[in-house]
Scaffold this active site. Structure first.
Site, PDB file in Angstrom:
ATOM      1  N   HIS A  42      -8.047  -3.571  -3.508  1.00  0.00           N
ATOM      2  CA  HIS A  42      -6.555  -3.341  -2.713  1.00  0.00           C
ATOM      3  C   HIS A  42      -6.152  -4.099  -1.050  1.00  0.00           C
ATOM      4  O   HIS A  42      -7.356  -3.987  -1.303  1.00  0.00           O
ATOM      5  CB  HIS A  42      -6.857  -1.496  -2.348  1.00  0.00           C
ATOM      6  CG  HIS A  42      -5.754  -0.708  -1.899  1.00  0.00           C
ATOM      7  ND1 HIS A  42      -4.474  -0.395  -2.635  1.00  0.00           N
ATOM      8  CD2 HIS A  42      -5.872  -0.464  -0.755  1.00  0.00           C
ATOM      9  CE1 HIS A  42      -3.818  -0.202  -1.559  1.00  0.00           C
ATOM     10  NE2 HIS A  42      -4.484   0.326  -1.062  1.00  0.00           N
ATOM     11  N   ASP A  56      -8.975  -2.656  -7.786  1.00  0.00           N
ATOM     12  CA  ASP A  56      -8.849  -1.508  -6.831  1.00  0.00           C
ATOM     13  C   ASP A  56      -9.390   0.266  -6.869  1.00  0.00           C
ATOM     14  O   ASP A  56      -8.995   0.372  -8.603  1.00  0.00           O
ATOM     15  CB  ASP A  56      -7.139  -1.395  -7.336  1.00  0.00           C
ATOM     16  CG  ASP A  56      -6.701  -0.225  -5.342  1.00  0.00           C
ATOM     17  OD1 ASP A  56      -7.019   0.590  -5.841  1.00  0.00           O
ATOM     18  OD2 ASP A  56      -5.502  -1.132  -5.235  1.00  0.00           O
ATOM     19  N   CYS A  71       0.885  -0.871   0.242  1.00  0.00           N
ATOM     20  CA  CYS A  71       0.221  -0.269  -0.251  1.00  0.00           C
ATOM     21  C   CYS A  71       0.694   1.190  -0.157  1.00  0.00           C
ATOM     22  O   CYS A  71       1.478   1.420  -0.607  1.00  0.00           O
ATOM     23  CB  CYS A  71      -1.472  -0.287   1.419  1.00  0.00           C
ATOM     24  SG  CYS A  71      -2.303   1.238   1.424  1.00  0.00           S
TER      25      CYS A  71
END
Length: 270
Positions: free
Chosen positions: A239, A209, A152
């Site tokens: 995600h 995502d 991330c």
């Protein structure tokens, strides 16, 4: 961050547990046994970090710097370090927000981003990662076998660090932002520095995502210049698909991505 609060953070840093913003954790959360490993908090200068490695190491260990999510070096990142240690690595995860505050104390993710994460300069982070690599080399890590992986927020930093540090032999970036608006803290994004990367990088991304578009992934692909730099997209994943403690966890994508990462490191001698 006030000095008294910073000292308290340093004293209490890296206590096992999850960030407030991600609770309650999912039943799918993985907990890796630490038996046979040397694990726990360390200090790199003033910077807190979590280290995991085999307890009995007969020679210098290949080193992987694990770059945190936006939630800091909480239990999930510590567990990833233990998983890597079980594969024979010295895994070290530095707490890269420590000058600005403790991300684990924020209960709201958007507030965390606004009040803390946005104030962490990339230049500071890259310098702290350099210091982490030096620390690892002085603590039994092999400086000739240095790799990086990040998740991330850390996925974006992984790309930047691959361009910054020529000693990195291979990198794996998990669903890190590739494009974005420039700011004083974040003047450049991965797509801006892609052509400066001279080492192998594998990007692991999600087709669903909501924050990283397929268009930006394709833009990054076109900018990369080496055959050992490419991006894999898991079409059905979202995600955070490797975050087993969250609803975003996608076991098939996570397991395949983890295998690809380990194979990637072995391919380049890490």
């Amino acid at each position: 961050m006030p000095e008294a609060a910073r000292r308290t953070f340093l004293q209490n840093s890296l206590i096992a547990g999850f960030a407030l913003a991600v609770k309650p954790v999912a039943a799918s959360t993985i907990q890796t046994d630490s038996s046979g490993l040397l694990v726990g908090p360390v200090n790199i200068g003033e910077m807190p970090a979590y280290r995991a490695q085999p307890a009995q190491a007969a020679q210098a260990l290949p080193t992987i710097i694990v770059i945190q999510e936006i939630f800091g070096v909480h239990e999930h990142i510590q567990d990833l370090c233990r998983r890597l240690a079980r594969q024979g690595y010295l895994a070290i995860a530095p707490e890269l927000y420590y000058r600005q505050g403790d991300p684990r104390q924020f209960s709201d993710t958007q507030l965390l981003i606004k009040e803390l994460v946005s104030k962490v300069p990339d230049e500071q982070v890259l310098a702290d990662l350099d210091q982490t690599a030096q620390w690892a080399a002085a603590q039994g890590g092999d400086p000739q076998r240095l790799a990086v992986t990040g998740f991330c927020w850390g996925g974006r930093i992984t790309w930047l660090y691959a361009a910054h540090q020529p000693k990195v032999k291979a990198s794996v970036a998990w669903y890190g932002q590739l494009t974005g608006q420039a700011s004083s803290s974040n003047p450049l994004h991965p797509v801006d520095i892609a052509q400066k990367i001279k080492s192998p990088v594998l990007g692991l991304y999600a087709g669903k995502d909501q924050g990283i578009s397929l268009e930006s992934i394709e833009q990054m692909r076109k900018t990369l210049r080496l055959q050992t730099q490419y991006i894999v997209v898991y079409d059905d994943a979202s995600h955070g698909f490797n975050a087993d403690y969250r609803p975003s966890y996608h076991p098939a994508a996570a397991q395949d991505g983890w295998k690809m990462m380990l194979d990637w490191f072995k391919r380049f001698g890490i």
